[in-house]
Design a protein around this motif. Structure first.
Motif, PDB file in Angstrom:
ATOM      1  N   GLU A 113       0.847  -1.159  -0.121  1.00  0.00           N
ATOM      2  CA  GLU A 113       0.215   0.027  -0.076  1.00  0.00           C
ATOM      3  C   GLU A 113       0.861   1.281  -0.114  1.00  0.00           C
ATOM      4  OE1 GLU A 113      -2.993  -0.504   2.777  1.00  0.00           O
ATOM      5  OE2 GLU A 113      -3.371   1.653   3.060  1.00  0.00           O
ATOM      6  N   ILE A 114       1.843   1.246   0.803  1.00  0.00           N
ATOM      7  CA  ILE A 114       2.936   2.282   0.966  1.00  0.00           C
ATOM      8  C   ILE A 114       3.542   2.448  -0.698  1.00  0.00           C
ATOM      9  CG2 ILE A 114       4.990   3.264   1.987  1.00  0.00           C
ATOM     10  CD1 ILE A 114       2.934   3.150   3.882  1.00  0.00           C
ATOM     11  N   PHE A 115       3.776   1.271  -1.062  1.00  0.00           N
ATOM     12  CA  PHE A 115       4.566   1.416  -2.379  1.00  0.00           C
ATOM     13  C   PHE A 115       3.600   2.173  -3.417  1.00  0.00           C
ATOM     14  CE2 PHE A 115       4.998  -0.317  -6.674  1.00  0.00           C
ATOM     15  CZ  PHE A 115       6.491  -0.560  -6.946  1.00  0.00           C
ATOM     16  N   ILE A 116       2.255   1.794  -3.323  1.00  0.00           N
ATOM     17  CA  ILE A 116       1.429   2.316  -4.630  1.00  0.00           C
ATOM     18  C   ILE A 116       1.598   3.950  -4.259  1.00  0.00           C
ATOM     19  CG2 ILE A 116      -0.992   2.577  -5.043  1.00  0.00           C
ATOM     20  CD1 ILE A 116      -1.224  -0.602  -4.795  1.00  0.00           C
ATOM     21  N   ARG A 117       1.018   4.251  -2.655  1.00  0.00           N
ATOM     22  CA  ARG A 117       1.082   5.737  -2.623  1.00  0.00           C
ATOM     23  C   ARG A 117       2.183   6.499  -2.928  1.00  0.00           C
ATOM     24  NH1 ARG A 117      -2.190   6.936   2.307  1.00  0.00           N
ATOM     25  NH2 ARG A 117      -3.577   5.146   2.654  1.00  0.00           N
ATOM     26  N   LEU A 118       3.500   6.029  -2.675  1.00  0.00           N
ATOM     27  CA  LEU A 118       4.662   6.719  -3.062  1.00  0.00           C
ATOM     28  C   LEU A 118       4.843   6.608  -4.613  1.00  0.00           C
ATOM     29  CD1 LEU A 118       7.299   5.190  -0.446  1.00  0.00           C
ATOM     30  CD2 LEU A 118       6.577   7.459  -0.558  1.00  0.00           C
ATOM     31  N   ARG A 119       4.460   5.642  -5.209  1.00  0.00           N
ATOM     32  CA  ARG A 119       4.346   5.975  -6.872  1.00  0.00           C
ATOM     33  C   ARG A 119       3.434   6.915  -7.320  1.00  0.00           C
ATOM     34  NH1 ARG A 119       6.396   1.294 -10.296  1.00  0.00           N
ATOM     35  NH2 ARG A 119       8.394   1.043  -9.543  1.00  0.00           N
ATOM     36  N   GLN A 120       2.208   7.139  -6.575  1.00  0.00           N
ATOM     37  CA  GLN A 120       1.243   8.139  -6.963  1.00  0.00           C
ATOM     38  C   GLN A 120       1.921   9.352  -6.643  1.00  0.00           C
ATOM     39  OE1 GLN A 120      -1.800   6.752  -4.710  1.00  0.00           O
ATOM     40  NE2 GLN A 120      -2.687   5.667  -6.118  1.00  0.00           N
ATOM     41  N   LYS A 121       2.776   9.610  -5.779  1.00  0.00           N
ATOM     42  CA  LYS A 121       3.556  10.745  -5.686  1.00  0.00           C
ATOM     43  C   LYS A 121       4.641  11.184  -6.460  1.00  0.00           C
ATOM     44  CE  LYS A 121       1.690  11.911  -1.252  1.00  0.00           C
ATOM     45  NZ  LYS A 121       1.102  13.185  -0.993  1.00  0.00           N
ATOM     46  N   GLY A 122       4.958  10.166  -7.435  1.00  0.00           N
ATOM     47  CA  GLY A 122       5.914  10.355  -8.331  1.00  0.00           C
ATOM     48  C   GLY A 122       7.283   9.899  -7.794  1.00  0.00           C
ATOM     49  N   LEU A 123       7.600   9.077  -6.722  1.00  0.00           N
ATOM     50  CA  LEU A 123       8.697   8.235  -6.354  1.00  0.00           C
ATOM     51  C   LEU A 123       8.747   6.896  -6.923  1.00  0.00           C
ATOM     52  CD1 LEU A 123       8.987   8.930  -2.706  1.00  0.00           C
ATOM     53  CD2 LEU A 123       9.451  10.789  -4.657  1.00  0.00           C
ATOM     54  N   GLY A 124       9.942   6.618  -7.838  1.00  0.00           N
ATOM     55  CA  GLY A 124      10.085   5.383  -8.393  1.00  0.00           C
ATOM     56  C   GLY A 124      10.546   4.390  -7.494  1.00  0.00           C
ATOM     57  N   VAL A 125       9.966   4.157  -6.481  1.00  0.00           N
ATOM     58  CA  VAL A 125      10.302   3.333  -5.492  1.00  0.00           C
ATOM     59  C   VAL A 125      10.167   1.832  -6.050  1.00  0.00           C
ATOM     60  CG1 VAL A 125       9.667   4.338  -3.397  1.00  0.00           C
ATOM     61  CG2 VAL A 125       8.023   3.159  -4.510  1.00  0.00           C
ATOM     62  N   ASN A 126      10.963   0.779  -5.257  1.00  0.00           N
ATOM     63  CA  ASN A 126      10.998  -0.426  -6.163  1.00  0.00           C
ATOM     64  C   ASN A 126      11.153  -1.741  -4.880  1.00  0.00           C
ATOM     65  OD1 ASN A 126      11.453  -2.643  -8.208  1.00  0.00           O
ATOM     66  ND2 ASN A 126      12.253  -0.816  -9.671  1.00  0.00           N
ATOM     67  N   VAL A 127      11.198  -2.834  -5.342  1.00  0.00           N
ATOM     68  CA  VAL A 127      11.298  -3.925  -4.360  1.00  0.00           C
ATOM     69  C   VAL A 127      12.710  -4.787  -4.766  1.00  0.00           C
ATOM     70  CG1 VAL A 127      10.192  -5.759  -3.097  1.00  0.00           C
ATOM     71  CG2 VAL A 127       9.060  -3.948  -3.666  1.00  0.00           C
TER      72      VAL A 127
END
Ligand SMILES: *Cc1c(COP(=O)(O)O)cnc(C)c1O
Length: 374
Positions: free
Chosen positions: A303-317
């Motif tokens: 859920e945090i991953f999706i929210r960070l992506r929505q904010k324009g952060l290209g987070v990954n796992v």
């Protein structure tokens, strides 16, 4: 979108490549050795063998280690699949060891539990850019006459007890993919102090031919022999020119990565719900990745991953434990429960953007968005 990692190319790089495009040798030319020498010198290794990518470099190392159908190679559960795939290319069997909770590096005690009469090598991974526990791993390989292969695709420029990556294992594998510390587009290298292993890998990257084009040219001869089965794993002079231009900037980019990591460490210190992986005092981390755990009862990593992506952060796992991939489960029967620490950690980890050319403004954007989403 701020990516989790990316390359930096400047005019000097473009000029270096241009120069080779106008030269006689696009591949198998003198620029290959010049790049090999530059990386060997930087890392303190005696020999460097440039190849077409990091996966090919791992394959070369498995070949030179003599891995075959009777052999097992112990690999960590948390790594990019290429580490264990390369064992299978040679017909060997990858055996998965669990990792240490604080840094997700291969756990030497788990390695010892996995040893068998068929174990031939350990392929450890300097996950995220933090060198493994090489003293312990070396002790295990010495006691059991095993070969130590370091997958150091994350850790070019790191040190362990003041010793540089490149001198910590029998063979050290690097990648020059654009997200890594320096890039050649695609590219890889193996470093080794052993002349014998180096010679084997030079043949292996060139069809198993005993003489390369440069030496045939020097000796005015057309004659060569195929003495074993090899592949075409060569890296072009065009790519090597880019690599040689890039490595000049590596110290600057490493210190930038380290200062970004320090900013993140400080910013998240007292923030509930995020728990960055720790670095030991006896290493200089190379921070290919900045990995944190998302913790706490009401926080779900996905859920945090999706929210960070929505904010324009290209987070990954990084990464799904390798033994849980369908290919491995179907072929080797590696079920959940095999590496509990890795499996548990995988549910929580997230990689935040970090790269040598990352601007202050984007570092601040990552920090404020992570805080607000949490
Ligand atoms: C990038 C990487 C590789 C493979 O490198 P390529 O150049 O993409 O083939 C292997 N192992 C690890 C740990 C990596 O991160």
């Amino acid at each position: 979108m701020i990516p989790y990692g990316r390359q930096q190319i400047d005019e000097e790089d473009i000029e270096a490549v241009n120069k080779i495009l106008r030269s006689d040798w696009l591949t198998t030319g003198p620029e290959v050795q010049a790049f090999e020498n530059a990386v060997a010198e930087y890392s303190g290794a005696k020999n460097a063998i440039a190849v077409s990518n990091g996966t090919a470099a791992l394959h070369c190392a498995m070949y030179a280690a003599g891995i075959g159908p009777e052999d097992e190679v112990i690999v960590p559960a948390i790594t990019f699949v290429a580490t264990s795939n390369s064992v299978i290319y040679q017909g060997g069997t990858p055996i998965f060891a669990d990792v240490v909770p604080k840094n997700l590096l291969i756990d030497p005690s788990s390695v010892e539990e996995r040893l068998s009469l068929r174990t031939k090598a350990i392929a450890c991974v300097d996950y995220a850019g933090h060198p493994c526990d090489y003293d312990e791993l070396r002790r295990i390989t010495d006691d059991n006459e095993l070969i130590l292969i370091a997958d150091s695709c994350h850790s070019l420029g790191a040190t362990y007890k003041e010793r540089k990556v490149g001198c910590l294992a029998d063979m050290t594998v690097l990648s020059f993919h654009p997200v890594k510390h320096i890039t050649t587009g695609e590219g890889g290298m193996v470093l080794t102090d052993s002349d014998e292993l180096a010679e084997k890998m030079r043949r292996f990257r060139n069809h198993g031919i005993d003489k390369d084009a440069q030496s045939r040219n020097r000796n005015q001869t057309w004659y060569y022999e195929v003495v074993e089965l090899g592949y075409n794993y060569r890296l072009t002079d065009i790519q090597c020119a880019l690599g040689r231009s890039q490595i000049k900037k590596l110290p600057k980019w490493l210190s930038r990565r380290r200062s970004i990591a320090k900013e993140y460490d400080t910013a998240f210190k007292d923030v509930q719900g995020i728990d960055p992986l720790l670095a030991d005092d006896n290493v200089r981390h190379a921070y290919h990745l900045y990995v944190a755990r998302i913790t706490g009862q009401n926080r779900n990593r996905d859920e945090i991953f999706i929210r960070l992506r929505q904010k324009g952060l290209g987070v990954n796992v990084h990464y799904i434990p390798v033994h849980l991939h369908p290919y491995y489960r179907n072929r080797y029967g590696t079920e959940p429960g095999l590496c509990p620490v890795a499996e548990q950690a995988f549910e929580h980890i997230i990689s935040l953007p970090i790269y040598g050319s990352m601007e202050d403004e984007n570092v601040s954007r990552v920090i404020s968005n992570v805080k607000s989403v949490l």
